[in-house]
Enzyme design. Structure first.
Site, PDB file in Angstrom:
ATOM      1  N   ASP A 148       0.834  -1.214   0.000  1.00 48.23           N
ATOM      2  CA  ASP A 148       0.000   0.000   0.000  1.00 48.23           C
ATOM      3  C   ASP A 148       0.865   1.260   0.000  1.00 48.23           C
ATOM      4  OD1 ASP A 148       0.691  -1.106   2.557  1.00 48.23           O
ATOM      5  OD2 ASP A 148      -0.502   0.479   3.512  1.00 48.23           O
TER       6      ASP A 148
ATOM      7  N   SER B  30      46.427 -25.103  31.086  1.00 46.48           N
ATOM      8  CA  SER B  30      45.070 -25.623  30.840  1.00 46.48           C
ATOM      9  C   SER B  30      44.007 -24.698  31.439  1.00 46.48           C
ATOM     10  CB  SER B  30      44.913 -27.054  31.348  1.00 46.48           C
ATOM     11  OG  SER B  30      45.485 -27.256  32.618  1.00 46.48           O
TER      12      SER B  30
ATOM     13  N   GLY C 166      47.103 -24.127  36.519  1.00 45.58           N
ATOM     14  CA  GLY C 166      47.353 -22.863  37.201  1.00 45.58           C
ATOM     15  C   GLY C 166      47.997 -21.893  36.235  1.00 45.58           C
TER      16      GLY C 166
END
Lengths: 302, 627
Positions: free
Chosen positions: B167, B539, B465
């Site tokens: 529209d 780690s 660590g």
């Protein structure tokens, strides 16, 4: 299903059974929240089917606010006896001691203490890791976004912004210790489905769903039934006998009835078809604040 | 005829009418502000599914909102959560229900924001069809392409391309046809069965339930008519598939297998086979509470009993002997990543497929896909909403079909081991058969016999660590003490490892994960040979330490957290690394520019501080209780 042509209901039934079986397999201590209403009745019926010929491998839990219709309690006890199941009933002891009621405490605080808090107490006490409920997505806007397996933190909190995506029929049932899951096997059922299924499967229902002459007062356009003499009448207020029934069952001072002459299940269903209000409109607690259901759900309400 | 009898008769007609309806699940998708919520609200409104109280609430809520001039803001109906209503956007999948005299519908309304693409894939995974909305003013956008690609990936076959807000473009036929042509040429390679195009205005109701008079040039169906008549003809898999959910044993006389048929059908007397064990039997009965059935079809939830007592447990899949599933521990799949934390290859996740759950790793991230260009891009990780093709390796072999053959047995989800979030959704392309023939070889001389010869119980002592926390030093002293007790030991050290086996790895997150995987595998082999193994690696990630523990498997795994504060480590700085990292010369340095996740429950927690390595090694030795 009694007839093979009811494809749609058969699919819904199978989906719910699959979910119930998964709960029983993946959790150590599941419990089924049994609220005595029509959705609970369907849920319980499906649980009986899911594990047949064995019994459901979990107990039922009913949070009794002490403001339930007497007829509901009688129906509950008869149902449990008929099916030979274990029922745990819990009432918030502090709430009971403080005589918490919907009249003097207001519906919001009363619901918080006697329903939400009571439910948390019961779930903690039983160390339940999965609580199965009968909520449907078509009931209410915030429910439309609820997962089938809905994660809760250890404080029973629901975080609607951090829900796990749920794809296919692959439900993620993993939780960490002290967390829990709310499970909604009826998520995809609509109110029409529930009634059609109750009719086809001939599932026993509370008589409160059927119209009868009952004592009521009218307040703000709501019809409230007087179930016992604890209901405080306003000055000049006089209960009248009217033919009413309930579309949803909760605590009797908070559950509005509708005027009806539908005294059989068939008439109820037909009346529902031409209804122009949603079923939760009879639940006064939904309307007492904007977005109230979502707020209650975050706090642990079902 | 009494009123009650009349009601019963009407009701039967009603139930018949209701039950003869089919059901269509569809998803609506498109960019932000394309008008999805408005469209669904409009469908609910026009199919007169709104109750008076809902309509009243809607009118109240619509007041004072700027998004529309109309009396009712339909989008409020579907934007359920309070946060969304405040922000005026949809942020999650909402399921809506409506029905017409012909059909029942379940609609998944999904968000258009790019960061919520995972929700779209979620909605699409159960959809028969999709309405893809395009804003007529904007035409085919990046989001349109993205969503079309996801729909095709997840296997939605029927697309309704709705050009909305027409529209606002004067109902222009030329514009409409231009957008359709652009989309169709893009979608050609996506393999949809059908694409239907409709110009609509959800706000004004054009071409929703009836054909709009404002677009006489449009001769197709209005949107609702299309949805009512669409035949989704999903090619239902005809091969019998029955993943076992539970074993039902109410008493000694009954042993049944509860589950849902996810493919084909089964009849009493049919021969079946168990995918994992290849054991065979025949169906003795198909049990339900409503009575035993002669046969069952796809979708039915039943309990099967068999003629023979064979070992079947949950997670097993039953099939017909001539129609086996693939069975392998390696396969290739398309993966949609659904979490903020990126997917890292070699990281271990949980995989859930059907009723099976197992550990899985991505062994090869082959490429990610730029879905706007279909380009294949090399990658080392997959970010949120990324789509990639990867090879996977599971800890145990799984039974599966390709997703194209049967989505129920070919789809899987990935679950993070720590948060338990669903982080990925996968669709299997095919099995990789190199995994199938690799089974673990058992030898006569095993870990037990090797341990007995060494007169010790093998363990893995995993030190973790910060850099310079003292891991290697403590492990070194510990090893000397063990050697003094005639123990057979080996120390795997981070720096030394990176000079040899892991010299091809850097310090990106992905490489750190692979580093730890290799260390864990080596530690396992050494412990399997009977040794007491110590590892000294930073780690830094919990997931990888958990992965290491899993790789090490049934060998005792002792996680030792060397808890030395960053200040102390940085003060020590024996190799000058912290100083370099502070100057920005070393990227991804743990503690400075990369996270260290301390263990939540280490087996041994060393409050290291300024205690001596001697003292700390003694404490480890005492707690290890090596006899």
């Amino acid at each position: 299903m009694s007839t093979a042509s009811h494809v749609h209901l058969q699919r819904l039934e199978a989906e719910s059974i699959r979910i119930l079986r998964q709960v029983a397999t993946d959790f150590e201590r599941p419990v089924l929240l049994y609220s005595v209403g029509k959705d609970s009745s369907v849920l319980l019926h499906l649980a009986m089917k899911a594990f047949y010929p064995a019994k459901p491998p979990f107990p039922l839990l009913h949070v009794d606010t002490t403001w339930k219709f007497r007829e509901m309690i009688a129906f509950r006890d008869a149902t449990v006896k008929r099916l030979g199941l274990e029922l745990i009933v819990h009432t918030n002891p502090e709430g009971l001691a403080a005589n918490t009621n919907p009249f003097t405490h207001g519906s919001s605080r009363y619901t918080d203490i006697m329903k939400t808090e009571a439910l948390r107490q019961a779930l903690d006490a039983g160390k339940y890791d999965a609580a199965i409920g009968g909520a449907r997505r078509d009931e209410e806007k915030s429910r439309a976004k609820e997962r089938v397996f809905s994660h809760r933190t250890k404080h029973h909190v629901w975080d609607p912004k951090n829900q796990r995506p749920e794809l296919w029929s692959l439900y993620n049932t993993r939780i960490n210790p002290d967390e829990s899951m709310r499970v909604f096997p009826l998520s995809n059922w609509t109110e029409t489905d529930i009634w059609a299924y109750i009719y086809l499967q001939d599932i026993p229902m509370s008589q409160l769903y059927l119209a009868a002459e009952r004592p009521v007062v009218e307040r703000d356009g709501d019809l409230l039934m007087l179930d016992d003499d604890r209901f405080p009448l306003n000055p000049g207020e006089k209960p009248k006998m009217r033919s009413i029934r309930f579309r949803t069952l909760g605590c009797y001072p908070l559950t509005a009835a509708i005027e009806s002459t539908a005294s059989t299940l068939a008439e109820v269903i037909l009346e529902m078809r031409s209804s122009h209000t949603s079923e939760r409109s009879g639940r006064l607690i939904d309307n007492d604040q904007a977005a109230s259901m979502e707020k209650k759900k975050k706090e642990g309400y079902f | 005829m009494s009123a009650a009898n009349k009601a019963k008769l009407d009701l039967q007609q009603f139930i018949e009418m209701e039950s003869s309806k089919s059901m269509l699940k569809f998803i609506t998708c498109g960019s932000v502000d394309d008008g999805k919520s408005t469209l669904i609200g409009r469908l609910l409104y026009d199919s007169q599914l709104l109750y008076d109280d809902q309509l009243e609430e809607l009118k109240q809520d619509s007041k004072g909102r700027a998004s529309t001039d109309e009396e009712i803001d339909f989008s409020l109906l579907v934007d359920g959560l309070a946060a969304e209503r405040e922000q005026g956007i949809t942020i999650d999948v909402a399921y809506r229900f409506f029905s017409t005299s012909k059909r029942k519908f379940i609609v998944a309304d999904t968000p258009g924001h790019e960061q919520y693409t995972r929700n779209m894939a979620t909605g699409a995974s159960t959809a028969d069809a999709a309405i893809l909305l395009v804003d007529a003013r904007l035409g085919v956008s990046t989001q349109t392409r993205r969503h079309a690609y996801i729909l095709s990936l997840v296997g939605v076959k029927h697309i309704l391309l709705a050009i909305n807000k027409i529209d606002l473009k004067d109902y222009s036929r030329q514009l409409f046809e231009g957008i359709c042509a652009e989309f169709e040429s893009f979608a050609e390679k996506l393999g949809f069965s059908s694409i239907y195009t409709i110009p609509i205005s959800a706000l004004k109701g054009d071409n929703i339930t009836t054909r709009s008079e404002r677009m006489p040039w449009y001769e197709g169906q209005p949107l609702l008519t299309y949805l009512e008549s669409l035949n989704p003809d999903k090619e239902d898999s005809v091969q019998f598939r029955f993943p076992v959910q539970r074993v039902t044993r109410p008493n000694l006389d009954f042993r049944g297998y509860a589950g849902t048929l996810v493919g084909g059908e089964i009849t009493v007397g049919d021969e079946i086979m168990v995918a994992a064990s290849l054991k065979r039997s025949r169906i003795k009965s198909i049990v339900t509470m409503d009575g035993n059935l002669p046969s069952a079809q796809k979708g039915d939830a039943v309990t099967l009993t068999l003629e023979d007592e064979i070992d079947i447990s949950k997670g097993d899949v039953l099939h017909s002997p001539g129609e086996p599933l693939e069975r392998s521990n390696q396969f290739q799949a398309h993966l949609i990543w659904m979490h903020e934390d990126p997917m890292l290859p070699e990281r271990s996740y949980l995989l859930k497929i059907g009723t099976q759950t197992t550990s899985v790793q991505i062994t090869d991230l082959k490429y990610t896909i730029n879905i706007n260009t279909s380009e294949h891009l090399p990658a080392t990780k997959i970010d949120l909403n990324g789509i990639a093709v990867c090879n996977f390796a599971t800890a145990q072999a799984i039974a599966f079909d390709s997703y194209a053959d049967n989505p129920e047995t070919g789809a899987f989800i990935l679950i993070d081991r720590i948060s338990n979030n669903t982080v990925g959704a996968g669709m299997i392309d095919f099995g990789l058969h190199r995994g199938q023939n690799l089974s673990w070889q058992s030898f006569e001389i095993n870990r037990d016999s090797r341990s007995r010869m060494k007169n010790q119980k093998p363990i893995v002592v995993w030190f973790t660590g910060l850099s310079a926390s003292g891991k290697s030093t403590i492990a070194d002293v510990l090893e000397q003490k063990l050697a003094a007790q005639n123990r057979h030991t080996y120390l795997l050290d981070g720096d030394n490892f990176r000079h040899g086996l892991n010299k091809d790895l850097g310090f990106t997150d992905a490489d750190r994960v692979e580093n730890i995987r290799r260390v864990a595998e080596v530690a396992r082999l050494m412990a399997d040979s009977g040794l007491i193994v110590m590892t000294a690696f930073i780690s830094p990630f919990r997931r990888e330490r958990r992965m290491a523990r899993e790789i090490v498997g049934d060998i005792d795994f002792i996680e030792v957290f060397v808890d030395t504060s960053l200040e102390i480590c940085e003060a020590r700085d024996p190799k000058g690394m912290y100083a370099k990292a502070r100057r920005g010369e070393i990227p991804n340095f743990t503690g400075i520019s990369s996270a260290y996740e301390p263990p939540e429950r280490a087996d041994i927690h060393l409050d290291a501080g300024n205690r001596s390595a001697e003292e700390l090694a003694d404490e480890v030795l005492r707690q290890l209780q090596i006899d």
